[in-house]
Design a protein around this motif. Structure first.
Motif, PDB file in Angstrom:
ATOM      1  N   THR A 274       0.076   4.459   5.373  1.00 37.46           N
ATOM      2  CA  THR A 274      -0.865   5.411   4.751  1.00 37.46           C
ATOM      3  C   THR A 274      -1.446   4.877   3.459  1.00 37.46           C
ATOM      4  OG1 THR A 274       1.014   6.551   3.695  1.00 37.46           O
ATOM      5  CG2 THR A 274       0.200   7.451   5.793  1.00 37.46           C
ATOM      6  N   GLY A 275      -0.904   3.761   2.983  1.00 40.70           N
ATOM      7  CA  GLY A 275      -1.450   3.138   1.783  1.00 40.70           C
ATOM      8  C   GLY A 275      -2.578   2.166   2.056  1.00 40.70           C
ATOM      9  N   ILE A 276      -2.647   1.622   3.277  1.00 41.38           N
ATOM     10  CA  ILE A 276      -3.704   0.643   3.576  1.00 41.38           C
ATOM     11  C   ILE A 276      -4.857   1.253   4.359  1.00 41.38           C
ATOM     12  CG2 ILE A 276      -2.083  -1.284   3.542  1.00 41.38           C
ATOM     13  CD1 ILE A 276      -2.210  -1.362   6.587  1.00 41.38           C
ATOM     14  N   ALA A 277      -4.701   2.479   4.846  1.00 42.15           N
ATOM     15  CA  ALA A 277      -5.784   3.132   5.589  1.00 42.15           C
ATOM     16  C   ALA A 277      -5.777   4.625   5.288  1.00 42.15           C
ATOM     17  CB  ALA A 277      -5.615   2.905   7.096  1.00 42.15           C
ATOM     18  N   PRO A 278      -6.922   5.248   5.116  1.00 37.37           N
ATOM     19  CA  PRO A 278      -6.966   6.700   4.930  1.00 37.37           C
ATOM     20  C   PRO A 278      -6.296   7.402   6.113  1.00 37.37           C
ATOM     21  CG  PRO A 278      -9.104   5.714   4.467  1.00 37.37           C
ATOM     22  CD  PRO A 278      -8.271   4.637   5.082  1.00 37.37           C
ATOM     23  N   TYR A 279      -5.473   8.386   5.825  1.00 35.20           N
ATOM     24  CA  TYR A 279      -4.701   9.033   6.888  1.00 35.20           C
ATOM     25  C   TYR A 279      -5.603   9.652   7.957  1.00 35.20           C
ATOM     26  CZ  TYR A 279      -5.669  13.668   4.860  1.00 35.20           C
ATOM     27  OH  TYR A 279      -6.283  14.807   4.408  1.00 35.20           O
ATOM     28  N   THR A 280      -6.814  10.041   7.596  1.00 32.99           N
ATOM     29  CA  THR A 280      -7.730  10.681   8.551  1.00 32.99           C
ATOM     30  C   THR A 280      -8.198   9.726   9.638  1.00 32.99           C
ATOM     31  OG1 THR A 280      -9.556  10.202   7.035  1.00 32.99           O
ATOM     32  CG2 THR A 280      -8.549  12.386   6.889  1.00 32.99           C
ATOM     33  N   LEU A 292      -4.079  -2.744  10.254  1.00 27.88           N
ATOM     34  CA  LEU A 292      -4.150  -4.156   9.860  1.00 27.88           C
ATOM     35  C   LEU A 292      -5.509  -4.751  10.184  1.00 27.88           C
ATOM     36  CD1 LEU A 292      -0.619  -5.473  10.919  1.00 27.88           C
ATOM     37  CD2 LEU A 292      -1.483  -5.188   8.595  1.00 27.88           C
ATOM     38  N   ALA A 293      -6.063  -4.398  11.334  1.00 28.83           N
ATOM     39  CA  ALA A 293      -7.391  -4.904  11.707  1.00 28.83           C
ATOM     40  C   ALA A 293      -8.450  -4.411  10.722  1.00 28.83           C
ATOM     41  CB  ALA A 293      -7.734  -4.460  13.124  1.00 28.83           C
ATOM     42  N   GLN A 294      -8.288  -3.184  10.211  1.00 28.43           N
ATOM     43  CA  GLN A 294      -9.254  -2.626   9.270  1.00 28.43           C
ATOM     44  C   GLN A 294      -9.302  -3.392   7.953  1.00 28.43           C
ATOM     45  OE1 GLN A 294     -10.900  -0.791  11.706  1.00 28.43           O
ATOM     46  NE2 GLN A 294     -11.442   0.460   9.942  1.00 28.43           N
ATOM     47  N   GLY A 296      -8.680  -6.629   7.792  1.00 28.23           N
ATOM     48  CA  GLY A 296      -8.993  -8.021   8.095  1.00 28.23           C
ATOM     49  C   GLY A 296      -7.827  -8.883   8.517  1.00 28.23           C
ATOM     50  N   GLU A 297      -6.656  -8.301   8.725  1.00 26.68           N
ATOM     51  CA  GLU A 297      -5.484  -9.092   9.113  1.00 26.68           C
ATOM     52  C   GLU A 297      -5.375  -9.118  10.640  1.00 26.68           C
ATOM     53  OE1 GLU A 297      -3.752 -10.859   7.206  1.00 26.68           O
ATOM     54  OE2 GLU A 297      -4.056 -10.079   5.173  1.00 26.68           O
ATOM     55  N   ARG A 298      -6.264  -9.870  11.265  1.00 22.53           N
ATOM     56  CA  ARG A 298      -6.356  -9.869  12.730  1.00 22.53           C
ATOM     57  C   ARG A 298      -5.111 -10.465  13.389  1.00 22.53           C
ATOM     58  NH1 ARG A 298     -10.431  -6.480  14.295  1.00 22.53           N
ATOM     59  NH2 ARG A 298     -12.168  -6.656  12.814  1.00 22.53           N
ATOM     60  N   PHE A 299      -4.598 -11.567  12.828  1.00 17.58           N
ATOM     61  CA  PHE A 299      -3.419 -12.204  13.429  1.00 17.58           C
ATOM     62  C   PHE A 299      -2.224 -11.265  13.389  1.00 17.58           C
ATOM     63  CE2 PHE A 299       0.595 -14.490  12.848  1.00 17.58           C
ATOM     64  CZ  PHE A 299       0.634 -15.224  14.021  1.00 17.58           C
ATOM     65  N   ALA A 300      -1.996 -10.647  12.232  1.00 17.93           N
ATOM     66  CA  ALA A 300      -0.874  -9.723  12.097  1.00 17.93           C
ATOM     67  C   ALA A 300      -1.057  -8.511  13.010  1.00 17.93           C
ATOM     68  CB  ALA A 300      -0.726  -9.277  10.647  1.00 17.93           C
ATOM     69  N   ALA A 301      -2.317  -8.080  13.201  1.00 19.68           N
ATOM     70  CA  ALA A 301      -2.577  -6.955  14.097  1.00 19.68           C
ATOM     71  C   ALA A 301      -2.175  -7.303  15.529  1.00 19.68           C
ATOM     72  CB  ALA A 301      -4.051  -6.562  14.042  1.00 19.68           C
ATOM     73  N   GLY A 302      -2.507  -8.526  15.965  1.00 12.68           N
ATOM     74  CA  GLY A 302      -2.117  -8.968  17.298  1.00 12.68           C
ATOM     75  C   GLY A 302      -0.610  -9.070  17.448  1.00 12.68           C
ATOM     76  N   ALA A 303       0.038  -9.584  16.396  1.00 13.89           N
ATOM     77  CA  ALA A 303       1.498  -9.693  16.432  1.00 13.89           C
ATOM     78  C   ALA A 303       2.142  -8.307  16.498  1.00 13.89           C
ATOM     79  CB  ALA A 303       1.998 -10.446  15.201  1.00 13.89           C
ATOM     80  N   THR A 304       1.532  -7.343  15.812  1.00 14.21           N
ATOM     81  CA  THR A 304       2.056  -5.982  15.836  1.00 14.21           C
ATOM     82  C   THR A 304       1.964  -5.390  17.239  1.00 14.21           C
ATOM     83  OG1 THR A 304       1.457  -5.634  13.523  1.00 14.21           O
ATOM     84  CG2 THR A 304       1.826  -3.666  14.858  1.00 14.21           C
TER      85      THR A 304
END
Length: 461
Positions: A274-280, A292-294, A296-304
């Protein structure tokens, strides 16, 4: 009539049954802790955190997890006493049978059947969605007819069917093999969660935590009622008591340790999420990867996403394990057909039960477009916690001198607080969910009088 309905199974007789049927005792305290983590860290953290934050609690979702953990914590201490005193398969069903009687035990067993079956089917469908997203990421696109249930534009959800079929096969091989695979998966998904926190922390914006409690205290409670799905794993740990090497020592360790570790992980992840993206914006099926994708952390998003597939796999493994052990215990007592309590001579598992229930759940996951049943799973779990808390109070009064390797602290307040907290969470669920639960319980009572009561082993003594 009343004596028949409330007849209890003596603890000594129950223990003798466990020795006679011979499940393999091969799980250590660490194995049990990892089983708990395997079941708890899954859909709750990878799927439900998003919808709970967006529609129920906002950034205060971390408080929802605290509320859920409090209810579970009190219940876990109660479960730990029972699991060490009555180290048998069946969890809440068995604990109720040796204290409150046959009909209450049947009702809670019927409740657990619903809980585990729905949990497995819905998690299998969620697993299918994440798996398909991973395939699309490498350019593989399966036809809609093979990825959607009838009514959703397809013929069969083949990935959901396949994963349930594979999980059933693994469970049938033996509990030692199941435990090893679960441990490997747990290590993988904990590594992925660690990567998420490490990568996401630098992107946190304090403004995203404002307002912290947009839906008020009622929203926090509603969020706790929804994400309680995340915590049902420790109940599955208690079903493993008959396969623990030293259940009197290891069961309390596995139940309590898995709950503490997972609660800390949930709080850390929800604060960062909730700290890196608005909860809405988080009302999506893959909130961690989305957030994570929002940033710009595309690699970490894929790993997630990979971690989510692994996480949901271990949830299926442990939930399916719990389902089959409840069936096994009820069958051994004659309340379900005896075929379900047959142990394979080589693998020392109830292989027939595993394969039969696995096939039924696989078909349901493949053909039924199940929507929003997490709340129904939650009410079943909460009802089981309340029943076990009542049972431990009753056993303390009726058999105060029985040997208890682990004793629930702060009696009688701990089980009383478990009852109060679980009741408050049930009250936060919507009326439709509660009526569906009542209907399922009513059907169970009818089945008890039609079949179970007449075939009860205890009734034939």
């Amino acid at each position: 009539m009343m004596q028949t309905l409330t007849r209890t199974k003596p603890i000594t007789a129950a223990t003798e049954d466990g020795d006679e049927h011979g499940l393999a005792r091969s799980l250590s305290g660490m194995d049990l802790t990892l089983l708990g983590i395997g079941a708890i860290i899954g859909a709750g953290i990878f799927v439900l955190t998003g919808v709970a934050a967006a529609t129920k609690a906002g950034p205060a979702l971390s408080l929802s997890f605290v509320m859920g953990a409090l209810a579970c914590g009190f219940a876990a201490l109660v479960y730990a006493e029972f699991a060490s005193t009555v180290p048998l398969s069946g969890s809440a069903y068995t604990y109720t049978y040796v204290t409150l009687g046959e009909l209450p035990a049947w009702i809670i067993g019927w409740d657990l059947i619903l809980e585990y079956a729905l949990a497995c089917a819905t998690v299998a469908i969620g697993w299918s969605g994440y798996f398909l997203r991973l395939l699309e990421g490498v350019g593989i696109h399966l036809p809609v007819a093979l990825t959607q249930a009838p009514g959703q534009g397809g013929l069969i959800n083949l990935p959901a069917f396949a994963i349930m079929f594979l999980i059933s096969g693994l469970l049938a091989l033996g509990v030692r093999q199941t435990s090893l695979v679960n441990a490997l998966i747990v290590v993988l998904k904990l590594a992925v969660i660690g990567l998420f926190v490490y990568v996401a922390v630098p992107h946190t914006e304090p403004t995203n935590w404002q307002p912290f409690m947009p839906f008020g205290l009622s929203g926090v409670m509603a969020g706790a009622g929804l994400i309680f799905f995340a915590y049902i794993g420790f109940d599955a740990v208690s079903t493993a008591a008959e396969e623990a090497k030293n259940p009197q020592r290891d069961m309390p360790i596995g139940i309590i340790a898995s709950l503490v570790v997972c609660t800390l992980i949930y709080i850390a992840v929800t604060v960062v999420l909730t700290g890196i993206a608005p909860y809405t914006t988080l009302n999506v099926s893959d909130p961690m990867a989305f957030a994570l994708a929002q940033v710009g952390e595309r690699f970490a998003a894929g790993a997630t996403a990979i971690g989510a597939v692994a996480g949901l796999t271990s949830v299926l493994l442990v939930m399916m394990y719990g389902q089959t052990r409840v069936f096994f215990a009820m069958s051994r007592d004659g309340l379900l057909p005896k075929a379900f309590s047959t142990v394979h001579p080589r693998t020392r598992t109830p292989a027939r039960t595993i394969l039969a229930t696995g096939l039924l759940i696989a078909v349901a996951a493949a053909l039924v477009p199940i929507q929003e049943v997490a709340s129904l799973v939650n009410v079943g779990t909460l009802a089981a916690f309340i029943m076990v808390s009542i049972a431990v109070l009753y056993l303390r009064r009726t058999q105060p001198d029985i040997h208890r390797p682990f004793r629930t602290p702060f009696m009688p307040w701990t089980p009383i607080l478990a009852i109060v907290c679980c009741s408050a969470l049930i009250a936060s669920l919507d009326a439709v969910t509660l009526w569906r639960f009542v209907a399922w319980m009513a059907a169970g009572v009818v089945l008890y009088f039609v079949y179970a009561r007449r075939h009860s082993v205890l009734g034939q003594l």
